[in-house]
Design a protein around this motif. Structure first.
Motif, PDB file in Angstrom:
ATOM      1  N   SER A 194     -26.933   7.478 -10.965  1.00 23.03           N
ATOM      2  CA  SER A 194     -26.668   6.098 -10.523  1.00 23.03           C
ATOM      3  C   SER A 194     -25.248   5.971  -9.944  1.00 23.03           C
ATOM      4  CB  SER A 194     -26.895   5.095 -11.658  1.00 23.03           C
ATOM      5  OG  SER A 194     -25.851   5.158 -12.581  1.00 23.03           O
ATOM      6  N   GLN A 238     -30.440  -5.698 -20.973  1.00 19.13           N
ATOM      7  CA  GLN A 238     -31.390  -4.772 -20.338  1.00 19.13           C
ATOM      8  C   GLN A 238     -32.089  -3.934 -21.403  1.00 19.13           C
ATOM      9  OE1 GLN A 238     -32.676  -3.920 -17.505  1.00 19.13           O
ATOM     10  NE2 GLN A 238     -31.450  -4.927 -15.931  1.00 19.13           N
ATOM     11  N   GLU A 241     -21.956  -1.535 -15.007  1.00 23.22           N
ATOM     12  CA  GLU A 241     -23.263  -1.797 -14.396  1.00 23.22           C
ATOM     13  C   GLU A 241     -24.052  -0.516 -14.099  1.00 23.22           C
ATOM     14  OE1 GLU A 241     -24.687  -3.939 -10.367  1.00 23.22           O
ATOM     15  OE2 GLU A 241     -22.883  -4.786 -11.285  1.00 23.22           O
ATOM     16  N   LYS A 242     -23.358   0.512 -13.588  1.00 25.29           N
ATOM     17  CA  LYS A 242     -24.071   1.741 -13.215  1.00 25.29           C
ATOM     18  C   LYS A 242     -24.582   2.501 -14.440  1.00 25.29           C
ATOM     19  CE  LYS A 242     -21.996   2.329  -8.691  1.00 25.29           C
ATOM     20  NZ  LYS A 242     -20.831   2.830  -7.962  1.00 25.29           N
ATOM     21  N   LYS A 274     -27.723   0.564 -15.402  1.00 29.58           N
ATOM     22  CA  LYS A 274     -28.805   0.874 -14.457  1.00 29.58           C
ATOM     23  C   LYS A 274     -29.393   2.263 -14.776  1.00 29.58           C
ATOM     24  CE  LYS A 274     -29.840   1.921  -9.678  1.00 29.58           C
ATOM     25  NZ  LYS A 274     -29.281   2.677  -8.566  1.00 29.58           N
ATOM     26  N   THR A 321     -33.348   2.899 -16.146  1.00 34.87           N
ATOM     27  CA  THR A 321     -34.334   3.510 -15.235  1.00 34.87           C
ATOM     28  C   THR A 321     -34.689   4.947 -15.635  1.00 34.87           C
ATOM     29  OG1 THR A 321     -32.518   4.171 -13.771  1.00 34.87           O
ATOM     30  CG2 THR A 321     -33.643   2.109 -13.238  1.00 34.87           C
TER      31      THR A 321
END
Length: 511
Positions: free
Chosen positions: A80, A250, A293-294, A297, A301
């Motif tokens: 990411s 998340q 954030e990365k 993410k 995922t």
């Protein structure tokens, strides 16, 4: 035809050549200990990979449980951030190419064949009696080194196959960072029968001055890890599980509460790599209440087959009959049985706090049971004969019972994948009347003893178990049962005990 076998035009021929490297000797053979580990360095020399390995920016992970998940999370975070990644894991579930992921995808058949034959032919030419052809797993590790070097990955994430000290991946002399996931009893026939001995084998991946991270471990194991770390001047840090707050609401890409610990280990490994190699300023976790954030993410995922995976049967027409959903988890140690049972129980009960089967089957509501449905939980089980079913099955059954989940029926089957051959779906036998079912009958006896106590005062017909001569026969029985049932019946099948079994089931239920 002769030309094809030299250049290896066909994938089938490559698999046959690979199968020829599987030693007939049992993994539990005492003489396997180390098994001339120094040969790995000879092979690297024969393949001209010594320089490449020195330059490779490796993250090396050992452990009993969760090492595959930790590697997958770590790889996803680095990807990411835009880095080119290579991920080497084991075992594969359906296709050997799953073990080699480039930028998050299994290596293509075309690339696999090029690198496979380059390594295989070169070793065939250059090995001799003194330095024989490498064994199966060693060859796969060497192939991973070749692939990652040739593909010029920025980061190579390597999962230890077995143990650590004498594992082929331990040819890496200077990784960037090392990780050790949860330790427990597994492969005791090779690694030793105490947690201390097992920890000693895993700590064999520590390298002088290379930082390392681990998760909370039983005292006996932690003492050994700390001793080995101080001998080698390794800064060993113990991490705690991630919190929902740090993920900013998340969900993790891999299901189950235990994954918060694996994800936290991955965060430490990835941030160390990003700081040292990526030259990125990454705040330490103590400084941040929410992950960058990365990182979020990457964690959200992440995907890994056969770990807490929910898959509806894709070959069944279910408009008028019931519904068939498989819950797949390759748990095969007592501790992972508890984790698996907890995940399955929460998932089938549709407890939204920890339940994500909707996400896993692409947004459909497969898996959950609504009030008007009749849901039946069925166990589909096999494990290798070196495991102790008297440890595994009670853990599984009792944990499920604690959550109010009781199996209507348990099915025991032999594995389809044979250990001496690497195959494709075409090789799978439909049914073998001569198959030896003595081990499956042993498993059934253990299960029957467990459920016997509950039978008192209950219709004894309502609890059953059955041994099938093959997995396709068991799947056929399940599909027939669904067709005979009403449209409001849902069969929720937990497949566990062996990653090989999970892979075989996936082959049969997926289009």
């Amino acid at each position: 035809m002769a030309a094809a076998s030299v250049t290896g035009d066909s994938y089938e021929e490559a698999l046959a050549a690979l199968s020829s490297l599987i030693t007939k000797r049992s993994r539990a053979d005492k003489s396997n200990k180390g098994d001339r580990f120094e040969l790995v360095f000879d092979y690297l020399k024969l393949l001209d990979l010594e320089e490449d390995i020195l330059k490779m920016k490796v993250i090396h992970v050992a452990g009993t449980k969760g090492k595959g998940s930790t590697c997958a999370f770590t790889e996803s975070i680095l990807r990411s951030y835009g880095f080119r990644t290579g991920l080497f894991t084991s075992p594969h579930l359906i296709d050997v190419r799953e073990r080699f992921r480039l930028d998050g995808k299994d290596i293509s058949e075309e690339k696999f064949l090029v690198y496979f034959w380059w390594c295989y032919n070169r070793l065939k030419e250059r090995t001799n009696e003194e330095i024989p052809m490498p064994t199966y797993f060693r060859f796969l590790a060497l192939l991973a080194f070749k692939i990652f070097a040739a593909e010029e990955v920025d980061a190579a994430i390597l999962e230890v196959g077995l143990g650590g000290k004498f594992d082929a991946t331990n040819a890496v002399q200077k990784p960037v960072v090392c990780g050790i996931s949860s330790l427990g009893y597994d492969h005791m026939e090779i690694l030793g029968d105490t947690l201390g001995k097992i920890a000693g084998e895993k700590a064999g991946i520590f390298k002088p001055g290379v930082p390392a991270f681990t998760v909370p471990q039983p005292d006996e194991a932690m003492r050994v890890l700390e001793e080995k770390a101080s001998e080698l001047d390794v800064n060993l840090e113990v991490v705690q599980p991630l919190t929902a707050r740090q993920l900013s609401g998340q969900k993790l890409g891999l299901d189950g509460e235990h994954q918060y610990l694996n994800a936290r280990l991955a965060v430490s490994l990835a941030s160390t790599w990003l700081q040292q190699i990526g030259n990125l300023e990454v705040p330490t976790l103590t400084q941040m209440s929410i992950l960058p954030e990365k990182f979020i993410k990457g964690l959200a995922t992440t995907s890994l087959q056969g770990r807490a995976q929910v898959v509806p049967d894709q070959f069944i027409e279910t408009r008028t009959s019931g519904d068939l959903v498989f819950y797949l988890d390759g748990a095969h140690s007592p501790e992972s049985m508890d984790v698996c049972a907890k995940w399955f129980s929460l998932a089938v009960k549709g407890d939204n706090k920890s339940e994500r089967s909707e996400h896993l089957v692409n947004g459909s509501s497969h898996g959950k049971c609504s009030g008007e449905e009749n849901c039946q939980q069925i166990l589909l089980f096999n494990c290798m004969s070196v495991r102790d079913p008297n440890l595994l099955l009670p853990h599984l059954r009792n944990t499920c019972a604690n959550y109010g989940v009781h199996f209507k029926k348990a099915l025991f089957v032999p594995n389809m994948s044979v250990y001496h051959k690497v195959g494709t779906t075409a090789d799978l036998p439909e049914d073998d009347p001569h198959v030896d079912l003595s081990w499956q009958l042993t498993l059934q006896k253990v299960w029957e003893r467990l459920v016997h106590n509950e039978r008192e005062g209950e219709d004894s017909e309502s609890i059953k178990s059955e041994v099938f001569t093959s997995l396709p026969m068991a799947i056929k029985w399940l599909r027939d049962s669904v067709h005979e049932s009403s449209s409001t019946t849902r069969f929720q099948v937990l497949v566990t005990g062996s990653l090989h079994l999970v892979g075989d089931v996936l082959r049969l239920i997926r289009k």
